[in-house]
Motif scaffolding. Structure first.
Motif, mmCIF file in Angstrom:
data_model
loop_
_atom_site.group_PDB
_atom_site.id
_atom_site.type_symbol
_atom_site.label_atom_id
_atom_site.label_comp_id
_atom_site.label_asym_id
_atom_site.label_seq_id
_atom_site.Cartn_x
_atom_site.Cartn_y
_atom_site.Cartn_z
ATOM 1 N N ILE A 262 0.829 -1.215 0.000
ATOM 2 C CA ILE A 262 0.000 0.000 0.000
ATOM 3 C C ILE A 262 0.860 1.261 0.000
ATOM 4 O O ILE A 262 0.563 2.222 -0.706
ATOM 5 C CB ILE A 262 -0.953 0.007 1.215
ATOM 6 C CG1 ILE A 262 -2.002 -1.089 1.068
ATOM 7 C CG2 ILE A 262 -1.608 1.370 1.400
ATOM 8 C CD1 ILE A 262 -2.800 -1.363 2.336
ATOM 9 N N ARG B 228 1.782 4.743 -6.825
ATOM 10 C CA ARG B 228 0.516 5.409 -6.483
ATOM 11 C C ARG B 228 -0.184 4.547 -5.449
ATOM 12 O O ARG B 228 -0.177 3.326 -5.546
ATOM 13 C CB ARG B 228 -0.379 5.540 -7.716
ATOM 14 C CG ARG B 228 0.214 6.483 -8.760
ATOM 15 C CD ARG B 228 -0.734 6.742 -9.881
ATOM 16 N NE ARG B 228 -1.974 7.320 -9.349
ATOM 17 C CZ ARG B 228 -3.083 7.449 -10.043
ATOM 18 N NH1 ARG B 228 -3.141 7.035 -11.270
ATOM 19 N NH2 ARG B 228 -4.151 7.982 -9.503
ATOM 20 N N TYR C 56 -3.321 4.037 -4.935
ATOM 21 C CA TYR C 56 -4.467 3.318 -5.491
ATOM 22 C C TYR C 56 -4.658 3.737 -6.940
ATOM 23 O O TYR C 56 -4.123 4.747 -7.384
ATOM 24 C CB TYR C 56 -5.742 3.546 -4.681
ATOM 25 C CG TYR C 56 -5.948 4.978 -4.248
ATOM 26 C CD1 TYR C 56 -6.446 5.926 -5.124
ATOM 27 C CD2 TYR C 56 -5.649 5.380 -2.948
ATOM 28 C CE1 TYR C 56 -6.617 7.240 -4.732
ATOM 29 C CE2 TYR C 56 -5.821 6.690 -2.548
ATOM 30 C CZ TYR C 56 -6.307 7.610 -3.442
ATOM 31 O OH TYR C 56 -6.474 8.907 -3.050
ATOM 32 N N GLU D 43 -9.520 3.994 -10.789
ATOM 33 C CA GLU D 43 -10.913 3.638 -10.466
ATOM 34 C C GLU D 43 -11.256 4.047 -9.031
ATOM 35 O O GLU D 43 -12.305 4.631 -8.775
ATOM 36 C CB GLU D 43 -11.147 2.136 -10.617
ATOM 37 C CG GLU D 43 -10.662 1.529 -11.902
ATOM 38 C CD GLU D 43 -9.177 1.180 -11.862
ATOM 39 O OE1 GLU D 43 -8.643 0.789 -10.814
ATOM 40 O OE2 GLU D 43 -8.547 1.317 -12.920
ATOM 41 N N VAL D 44 -10.363 3.740 -8.114
ATOM 42 C CA VAL D 44 -10.589 4.088 -6.708
ATOM 43 C C VAL D 44 -10.576 5.603 -6.548
ATOM 44 O O VAL D 44 -11.397 6.170 -5.819
ATOM 45 C CB VAL D 44 -9.532 3.423 -5.802
ATOM 46 C CG1 VAL D 44 -9.641 3.917 -4.372
ATOM 47 C CG2 VAL D 44 -9.669 1.907 -5.860
ATOM 48 N N SER D 45 -9.671 6.256 -7.234
ATOM 49 C CA SER D 45 -9.580 7.712 -7.166
ATOM 50 C C SER D 45 -10.877 8.368 -7.625
ATOM 51 O O SER D 45 -11.372 9.302 -6.986
ATOM 52 C CB SER D 45 -8.412 8.199 -8.016
ATOM 53 O OG SER D 45 -8.296 9.602 -7.948
ATOM 54 N N ASP D 46 -11.445 7.871 -8.729
ATOM 55 C CA ASP D 46 -12.700 8.426 -9.246
ATOM 56 C C ASP D 46 -13.837 8.235 -8.247
ATOM 57 O O ASP D 46 -14.618 9.156 -7.988
ATOM 58 C CB ASP D 46 -13.068 7.780 -10.584
ATOM 59 C CG ASP D 46 -12.122 8.176 -11.697
ATOM 60 O OD1 ASP D 46 -11.388 9.174 -11.543
ATOM 61 O OD2 ASP D 46 -12.108 7.461 -12.728
ATOM 62 N N VAL D 47 -13.945 7.042 -7.696
ATOM 63 C CA VAL D 47 -15.003 6.761 -6.721
ATOM 64 C C VAL D 47 -14.831 7.636 -5.492
ATOM 65 O O VAL D 47 -15.796 8.219 -4.980
ATOM 66 C CB VAL D 47 -15.020 5.258 -6.340
ATOM 67 C CG1 VAL D 47 -15.934 4.998 -5.160
ATOM 68 C CG2 VAL D 47 -15.417 4.411 -7.535
ATOM 69 N N LEU D 48 -13.592 7.743 -5.000
ATOM 70 C CA LEU D 48 -13.324 8.554 -3.815
ATOM 71 C C LEU D 48 -13.654 10.019 -4.068
ATOM 72 O O LEU D 48 -14.280 10.675 -3.220
ATOM 73 C CB LEU D 48 -11.862 8.394 -3.389
ATOM 74 C CG LEU D 48 -11.429 9.117 -2.117
ATOM 75 C CD1 LEU D 48 -12.265 8.656 -0.926
ATOM 76 C CD2 LEU D 48 -9.953 8.876 -1.859
ATOM 77 N N GLU D 49 -13.279 10.531 -5.220
ATOM 78 C CA GLU D 49 -13.585 11.931 -5.556
ATOM 79 C C GLU D 49 -15.093 12.166 -5.606
ATOM 80 O O GLU D 49 -15.589 13.176 -5.092
ATOM 81 C CB GLU D 49 -12.939 12.313 -6.882
ATOM 82 C CG GLU D 49 -11.454 12.534 -6.792
ATOM 83 C CD GLU D 49 -10.840 12.872 -8.140
ATOM 84 O OE1 GLU D 49 -11.559 13.330 -9.052
ATOM 85 O OE2 GLU D 49 -9.617 12.669 -8.272
ATOM 86 N N GLU E 286 -7.925 10.303 4.697
ATOM 87 C CA GLU E 286 -6.559 9.779 4.614
ATOM 88 C C GLU E 286 -5.976 9.554 6.006
ATOM 89 O O GLU E 286 -5.340 8.525 6.272
ATOM 90 C CB GLU E 286 -5.669 10.747 3.825
ATOM 91 C CG GLU E 286 -4.245 10.252 3.686
ATOM 92 C CD GLU E 286 -3.341 11.264 3.015
ATOM 93 O OE1 GLU E 286 -2.436 10.810 2.302
ATOM 94 O OE2 GLU E 286 -3.517 12.478 3.222
ATOM 95 N N SER F 120 -7.614 6.561 7.543
ATOM 96 C CA SER F 120 -7.130 5.347 6.875
ATOM 97 C C SER F 120 -5.757 4.948 7.392
ATOM 98 O O SER F 120 -5.473 3.757 7.591
ATOM 99 C CB SER F 120 -7.060 5.557 5.364
ATOM 100 O OG SER F 120 -8.338 5.813 4.849
#
Length: 151
Positions: free
Chosen positions: A26, A31, A33, A36-42, A63, A66
């Protein structure tokens, strides 16, 4: 009894190694993540920002939380390895591992940003895991009150 203790140590070693490998995967990738994860998180953070009750949920807070959560197992493992009397190893290991990660990111990963807040969050996570284990140990120890008979 010795065989059972040895088997438990082997399992603990395997779980500890798997945990450390996951943390390395991790934290030491180019990067944290994918896109895809970045888009969902945004999208999720934008949704939270549009509502007054959840506007306080920001990327920085997610963050930080997490990072705390990622290091809770380290505190658990520290108490399992070093016992209740070795509780102090959890914050030391949390700070040391976090420092090693941040230093590695600073020296070798130009796509990652080392941050002193990560040191705080990661160490806090190790302390939370340690405290959970100490609480569990306290709750599982039989009470000594009432065990002596009065003559």
């Amino acid at each position: 009894m010795r065989v059972r203790r040895t088997a438990a140590r082997i399992v603990l070693a395997f779980l500890s190694a798997a945990y450390l490998a996951a943390v390395a995967w991790i934290t030491l990738r180019a990067r944290p993540y994918g896109a895809e994860v970045s888009d969902v998180l945004e999208r999720l953070l934008a949704w939270f920002a549009r509502h007054a009750a959840t506007a306080w949920i920001t990327f920085e807070r997610v963050e930080f939380a997490s990072n705390v959560a990622m290091f809770v197992p380290l505190g658990v493992f520290a108490v399992l390895w070093f016992g209740v009397r070795g509780w102090w190893t959890a914050p030391v290991l949390g700070l040391a591992l976090s420092g090693a990660i941040e230093l590695t990111q600073a020296l070798f990963l130009d796509t990652r940003v080392p941050d002193a807040r990560d040191l705080v969050a990661n160490t806090l996570g190790a302390v939370v895991g340690m405290l959970l284990m100490l609480l569990l140990a306290f709750l599982l120890v039989p009470s000594r009150t009432g065990t002596r008979s009065r003559s």
